[in-house]
Design a protein around this motif. Structure first.
Motif, PDB file in Angstrom:
ATOM      1  N   GLU B  18       0.928  -1.323  -0.157  1.00  0.00           N
ATOM      2  CA  GLU B  18       0.063   0.043   0.071  1.00  0.00           C
ATOM      3  C   GLU B  18       0.826   1.344   0.211  1.00  0.00           C
ATOM      4  OE1 GLU B  18      -3.544   0.407   2.596  1.00  0.00           O
ATOM      5  OE2 GLU B  18      -2.393   1.864   3.609  1.00  0.00           O
ATOM      6  N   ALA B  19       0.373   2.277  -0.574  1.00  0.00           N
ATOM      7  CA  ALA B  19       1.075   3.303  -0.686  1.00  0.00           C
ATOM      8  C   ALA B  19       0.304   4.826  -0.118  1.00  0.00           C
ATOM      9  CB  ALA B  19       1.618   4.023  -1.940  1.00  0.00           C
ATOM     10  N   ARG B  20       0.791   5.481   0.841  1.00  0.00           N
ATOM     11  CA  ARG B  20       0.023   6.402   1.400  1.00  0.00           C
ATOM     12  C   ARG B  20       0.664   7.713   1.109  1.00  0.00           C
ATOM     13  NH1 ARG B  20      -3.912   6.201   5.901  1.00  0.00           N
ATOM     14  NH2 ARG B  20      -4.833   3.951   5.820  1.00  0.00           N
ATOM     15  N   LEU B  21      -0.100   8.769   0.652  1.00  0.00           N
ATOM     16  CA  LEU B  21       0.735   9.994   0.164  1.00  0.00           C
ATOM     17  C   LEU B  21      -0.046  11.120   0.909  1.00  0.00           C
ATOM     18  CD1 LEU B  21       1.161   7.834  -2.286  1.00  0.00           C
ATOM     19  CD2 LEU B  21       1.416   9.859  -3.905  1.00  0.00           C
ATOM     20  N   ARG B  22       0.588  12.041   1.767  1.00  0.00           N
ATOM     21  CA  ARG B  22       0.000  13.124   2.280  1.00  0.00           C
ATOM     22  C   ARG B  22       0.285  14.387   1.616  1.00  0.00           C
ATOM     23  NH1 ARG B  22       1.843   9.098   5.696  1.00  0.00           N
ATOM     24  NH2 ARG B  22       3.948   9.989   5.772  1.00  0.00           N
ATOM     25  N   CYS B  23      -0.767  15.219   1.894  1.00  0.00           N
ATOM     26  CA  CYS B  23      -0.739  16.544   1.364  1.00  0.00           C
ATOM     27  C   CYS B  23      -1.384  17.545   2.568  1.00  0.00           C
ATOM     28  CB  CYS B  23      -1.631  16.720   0.506  1.00  0.00           C
ATOM     29  SG  CYS B  23      -1.764  18.404  -0.237  1.00  0.00           S
ATOM     30  N   SER B  24      -0.359  18.670   3.006  1.00  0.00           N
ATOM     31  CA  SER B  24      -0.898  19.626   3.709  1.00  0.00           C
ATOM     32  C   SER B  24      -1.191  20.744   3.186  1.00  0.00           C
ATOM     33  CB  SER B  24       0.263  19.762   4.967  1.00  0.00           C
ATOM     34  OG  SER B  24      -0.006  18.798   5.769  1.00  0.00           O
ATOM     35  N   TYR B  33      -6.890  19.522  -4.080  1.00  0.00           N
ATOM     36  CA  TYR B  33      -6.910  18.816  -5.489  1.00  0.00           C
ATOM     37  C   TYR B  33      -5.571  17.653  -5.679  1.00  0.00           C
ATOM     38  CZ  TYR B  33      -9.128  23.066  -6.154  1.00  0.00           C
ATOM     39  OH  TYR B  33     -10.154  24.309  -5.946  1.00  0.00           O
ATOM     40  N   TRP B  34      -5.523  16.512  -6.148  1.00  0.00           N
ATOM     41  CA  TRP B  34      -4.659  15.477  -6.470  1.00  0.00           C
ATOM     42  C   TRP B  34      -4.595  15.437  -8.213  1.00  0.00           C
ATOM     43  CZ3 TRP B  34      -1.182  13.669  -3.189  1.00  0.00           C
ATOM     44  CH2 TRP B  34      -1.518  13.630  -1.819  1.00  0.00           C
ATOM     45  N   LYS B  51     -12.946  19.995   2.886  1.00  0.00           N
ATOM     46  CA  LYS B  51     -12.998  19.100   4.149  1.00  0.00           C
ATOM     47  C   LYS B  51     -13.989  18.179   4.396  1.00  0.00           C
ATOM     48  CE  LYS B  51      -9.571  21.241   6.630  1.00  0.00           C
ATOM     49  NZ  LYS B  51      -8.405  20.485   7.230  1.00  0.00           N
ATOM     50  N   GLU B  52     -13.807  16.963   4.788  1.00  0.00           N
ATOM     51  CA  GLU B  52     -14.601  15.728   4.919  1.00  0.00           C
ATOM     52  C   GLU B  52     -15.710  15.273   3.676  1.00  0.00           C
ATOM     53  OE1 GLU B  52     -15.845  15.704   9.299  1.00  0.00           O
ATOM     54  OE2 GLU B  52     -15.846  17.631   8.741  1.00  0.00           O
ATOM     55  N   ASN B  53     -15.329  16.186   2.629  1.00  0.00           N
ATOM     56  CA  ASN B  53     -16.201  15.888   1.339  1.00  0.00           C
ATOM     57  C   ASN B  53     -15.339  15.432   0.076  1.00  0.00           C
ATOM     58  OD1 ASN B  53     -18.894  16.250   1.945  1.00  0.00           O
ATOM     59  ND2 ASN B  53     -18.328  18.163   2.438  1.00  0.00           N
ATOM     60  N   ILE B  54     -15.799  14.555  -0.642  1.00  0.00           N
ATOM     61  CA  ILE B  54     -15.182  14.274  -2.074  1.00  0.00           C
ATOM     62  C   ILE B  54     -16.032  15.229  -2.896  1.00  0.00           C
ATOM     63  CG2 ILE B  54     -14.526  12.751  -3.845  1.00  0.00           C
ATOM     64  CD1 ILE B  54     -13.927  10.690  -1.739  1.00  0.00           C
ATOM     65  N   GLU B  68      -9.224  11.141   0.876  1.00  0.00           N
ATOM     66  CA  GLU B  68     -10.018  11.690   1.919  1.00  0.00           C
ATOM     67  C   GLU B  68      -9.133  12.857   2.235  1.00  0.00           C
ATOM     68  OE1 GLU B  68      -9.962   8.761   5.209  1.00  0.00           O
ATOM     69  OE2 GLU B  68      -7.687   9.458   5.859  1.00  0.00           O
ATOM     70  N   PHE B  69      -9.953  13.895   3.054  1.00  0.00           N
ATOM     71  CA  PHE B  69      -9.455  15.016   3.632  1.00  0.00           C
ATOM     72  C   PHE B  69     -10.340  15.407   4.777  1.00  0.00           C
ATOM     73  CE2 PHE B  69      -7.455  19.007   4.203  1.00  0.00           C
ATOM     74  CZ  PHE B  69      -7.857  20.056   3.628  1.00  0.00           C
ATOM     75  N   PRO B  70      -9.725  14.665   6.164  1.00  0.00           N
ATOM     76  CA  PRO B  70     -10.356  14.810   7.125  1.00  0.00           C
ATOM     77  C   PRO B  70     -10.360  16.226   7.833  1.00  0.00           C
ATOM     78  CG  PRO B  70      -8.312  13.834   7.408  1.00  0.00           C
ATOM     79  CD  PRO B  70      -8.505  14.054   5.873  1.00  0.00           C
ATOM     80  N   LYS B  71     -11.358  16.414   8.744  1.00  0.00           N
ATOM     81  CA  LYS B  71     -11.511  17.639   9.572  1.00  0.00           C
ATOM     82  C   LYS B  71     -10.304  18.352  10.204  1.00  0.00           C
ATOM     83  CE  LYS B  71     -14.631  19.739  12.693  1.00  0.00           C
ATOM     84  NZ  LYS B  71     -15.593  19.651  13.674  1.00  0.00           N
ATOM     85  N   GLU B  72      -9.600  17.203  10.597  1.00  0.00           N
ATOM     86  CA  GLU B  72      -8.195  17.694  11.018  1.00  0.00           C
ATOM     87  C   GLU B  72      -7.172  16.794  10.365  1.00  0.00           C
ATOM     88  OE1 GLU B  72      -9.837  20.208  13.598  1.00  0.00           O
ATOM     89  OE2 GLU B  72      -7.759  19.747  13.467  1.00  0.00           O
ATOM     90  N   GLY B  73      -6.020  17.338  10.168  1.00  0.00           N
ATOM     91  CA  GLY B  73      -4.862  16.422   9.563  1.00  0.00           C
ATOM     92  C   GLY B  73      -4.964  16.754   7.926  1.00  0.00           C
TER      93      GLY B  73
END
Lengths: 111, 116
Positions: B18-24, B33-34, B51-54, B68-73
């Motif tokens: 699995e690959a997890r890529l993070r974006c702040s 946007y990815w 936030k919290e919606n696709i 995903e784009f959670p409320k925090e993080g």
């Protein structure tokens, strides 16, 4: 399918030369065309063009859009080694957010 | 004000992992946007999140990819059971929200994923 085609794919010039980069597009529901400069990291915004025939200028860089012939050019005058980068053209369609990029033109300016 | 941050900058995975890529996003930006850049290709839109919606995932492969784009993080792009064809540069961009206008997207430096 929407297309954004940039030419040339790569270019080598001497400092002081003037270069012209091309971008043609076939896009349904065209809204705007954007130019970005990409060095070794993040693409950075240069221009957004929405209307035909109006030149946008920033220092030695300028750009113009022709909506009838479906192309744009990016001009760089008196090039410097710091202009070496990949220049990306992107089209914004009616969604208002999804950018469709060309493959880019890799510009190398030699001293 | 820091720009858009992505990590890791380089990621190597073996097929099936699995690959997890993070974006702040930039401070104050609530839209992410990815984009994916395959070798010898231009950047292609994958997904747009608030936030919290696709909002739009029309450019994302239907299987193995999720975002995903959670409320925090940070926003996370997750690729399950990676294959060699997933090797690419993945760019994240963020923007403010201005109704009725194009919201300028500021790009991060990208994550280069290599699948062995």
């Amino acid at each position: 399918e929407d297309k954004v085609v940039q030419s040339p794919l790569s270019l080598v010039v001497h400092e002081g030369d003037t270069v012209t980069l091309n971008c043609s597009y076939e896009v349904t529901n065209f809204r705007s065309l954007l130019w970005y400069k990409q060095e070794k990291k993040a693409p950075t915004f240069l221009f957004m063009l929405t209307s035909s025939g109006i030149e946008k200028k920033s220092g030695r860089l300028s750009s113009i859009l022709d909506k009838k012939e479906l192309f744009s050019i990016l001009n760089i005058t008196a090039t410097q080694t710091g202009d070496s980068a990949v220049y990306l053209c992107a089209v914004l369609a009616n969604s208002g957010y999804a950018l469709n990029f060309g493959k880019g033109t890799s510009l190398l300016v030699t001293p | 004000n820091a720009g858009v941050m992505q990590n890791p900058r380089h990621l190597v995975r073996r097929r099936g992992q699995e690959a997890r890529l993070r974006c702040s996003p930039m401070k104050g930006h609530s839209h992410v946007y990815w984009y994916r850049q395959l070798p010898e290709e231009g950047l292609k839109f994958m997904v747009y999140l608030q936030k919290e919606n696709i909002i739009d995932e029309s450019g994302m492969p239907k299987e193995r990819f999720s975002a995903e784009f959670p409320k925090e993080g940070p926003s996370i792009l997750r690729i399950q059971q990676v294959v060699r064809g997933d090797s690419a540069a993945y760019f994240c961009a963020s923007s403010l929200q201005k109704k009725g206008a194009y919201n300028e997207q500021f790009f991060g430096p990208g994550t280069r994923l290599t699948v062995l």
